[in-house]
Write a protein that holds these residues in place. Structure first.
Motif, mmCIF file in Angstrom:
data_model
loop_
_atom_site.group_PDB
_atom_site.id
_atom_site.type_symbol
_atom_site.label_atom_id
_atom_site.label_comp_id
_atom_site.label_asym_id
_atom_site.label_seq_id
_atom_site.Cartn_x
_atom_site.Cartn_y
_atom_site.Cartn_z
ATOM 1 N N TYR A 121 0.845 -1.194 0.000
ATOM 2 C CA TYR A 121 0.000 0.000 0.000
ATOM 3 C C TYR A 121 0.881 1.244 0.000
ATOM 4 C CZ TYR A 121 -4.028 -2.937 1.115
ATOM 5 O OH TYR A 121 -5.020 -3.891 1.080
ATOM 6 N N MET A 160 -7.593 2.023 0.780
ATOM 7 C CA MET A 160 -6.179 2.304 0.615
ATOM 8 C C MET A 160 -5.791 2.012 -0.826
ATOM 9 S SD MET A 160 -4.524 0.914 4.190
ATOM 10 C CE MET A 160 -2.922 1.664 3.822
ATOM 11 N N VAL A 162 -2.800 1.092 -3.826
ATOM 12 C CA VAL A 162 -1.486 0.639 -4.281
ATOM 13 C C VAL A 162 -1.187 1.446 -5.533
ATOM 14 C CG1 VAL A 162 -0.088 -1.298 -5.081
ATOM 15 C CG2 VAL A 162 -1.897 -1.676 -3.374
#
Length: 385
Positions: A121, A160, A162
């Motif tokens: 992340y 979240m 990436v």
């Protein structure tokens, strides 16, 4: 001119009926075992069958992972990656809306077994390698087919991201015919989402805000500003559908390099806690964030406002920025989207929770053209309520 970096996909294939080439394109790259990532709705509508048949006709073995859901949780990402590994897939194809494309990106990465989801992340933590990847959008909104970003729901509600160039696919395959069946509400919400991408990319405070992204953002707004209401009112209008899909892609290329900001930061908690579709979440907070930002970004908004709403071109620059926010709110309403948080069932006493969670989106807030504190987030949500 400040230095900048602009990354995008290696190949873009666009056109009516382009999905019929999916087998040809995969075979040309030597793919032999493909995981197709999609969602239950597309399976139920039998929209993935032509792609499977085209792949198999090209001599490619296919297995399908179809459990993608909106705002995909970590468990879905991990299950898709396991499906790719168990099948010994040598490539991944994502076909569907933004959630399917985001899951496909991470499945292609994690199937290699060299990285763990919880460790990647953030920005630049995913290094690869990944399996070869093709993305085929069926909505004109997220632009995920040309972005290095995958959004995952962690825990009960927090989102979240990436973010890494390794997530850019090898091929983005865009076929406007795949969007012909989108209902008006989905067309409207995803269309506003794509317009937000262009608006935020153009005004982003990112050090990598660059002339390529700004040019793409303007062209995206030109296309979508003229086509959105027509696509909503007549979903069979092929020209409007093509303009929306191309505009969404261009906006994706723009914000992939000049990242989005507070509109998305405040939209994520709305979707995470109350399961409001992402595009609608953006639409609910968009005009209020623009009014807040106008103090420092008014000239930037004034520059792009007439692209979408030519009738306000004659207004003084300061008035154009305010009119832009007002006209975008009216556009959302004309397209049938609910205008206020209360209209989608969000209680007033949730404002503190939403504001607190929005402040956790530091990856996005750092790009906002005006610094935004907790009390500012509260005020924006109150105005949106």
């Amino acid at each position: 001119m400040p230095p900048f970096t602009f990354n995008t996909v290696g190949s873009i294939v666009f056109g009516d009926g382009a999905v019929s080439r999916i087998g040809e394109l995969a075979a040309a790259r030597g793919w032999s075992r493909v995981l197709l990532v999609t969602d239950p709705g597309l399976v139920r509508l039998r929209l993935i069958e032509p792609s499977i048949q085209a792949l198999e006709a090209a001599g490619i073995a296919v297995t399908v992972y179809s459990d993608v859901q909106a705002d995909p949780p970590e468990s879905v990402v991990l299950a898709a990656a396991k499906a790719a590994a168990d099948f010994a897939a040598d490539a991944v194809i994502g076909l569907g809306g933004g959630s399917s494309l985001d899951v496909a990106k991470l499945a292609a990465l994690l199937a290699k077994g060299q990285e763990k989801l919880k460790e990647i992340y953030g920005v630049g933590n995913a290094k690869g390698p990944r399996l070869p990847l093709m993305l085929v959008p069926t909505t004109a909104g997220t632009g995920s087919e040309v972005t290095p970003i995958s959004i995952v729901t962690t825990g009960a509600s927090e989102k979240m991201g990436v973010v890494s160039p390794i997530l850019l696919p090898d091929i983005a395959l865009l076929d406007p015919e795949l969007t012909l069946g989108l209902p008006p509400a989905v067309t409207a919400a995803t269309g506003i989402d794509a317009m937000v991408h262009a608006i935020e990319a153009h005004a982003s405070a990112s050090a990598n805000n660059n002339p390529v992204s700004r040019a793409l953002a303007k062209e995206a707004l030109r296309l979508m500003g003229a086509a959105l209401e027509q696509a909503v009112s007549d979903g069979s209008d092929r020209a409007a559908r093509a303009d929306m899909l191309l505009g969404s892609m261009l906006a994706g290329q723009a914000f992939a390099n000049s990242p989005v900001a507070a509109v998305h930061a405040l939209a994520y908690p709305v979707g995470g806690h109350f399961h409001i579709p992402h595009g609608l979440s953006n639409a609910l907070v968009l005009p209020h964030v623009l009014r807040f930002n106008a103090e420092t970004a008014g000239e930037l908004y004034a520059e792009i406002a007439p692209i979408v709403f030519p009738e306000i071109a004659g207004l003084p620059a300061k008035q154009r920025g305010t009119a832009f926010a007002d006209d975008l709110a009216e556009l959302s309403k004309r397209c049938g989207l609910q205008p206020r948080l209360r209209d989608v069932g969000i209680p007033e006493d949730a404002i503190e929770l939403l504001a607190t969670d929005a402040m956790k989106q530091t990856r996005l807030l750092v790009n906002n053209p005006r610094p935004l504190a907790l009390e500012d987030a509260r005020a924006i949500y109150r105005a949106a309520w």
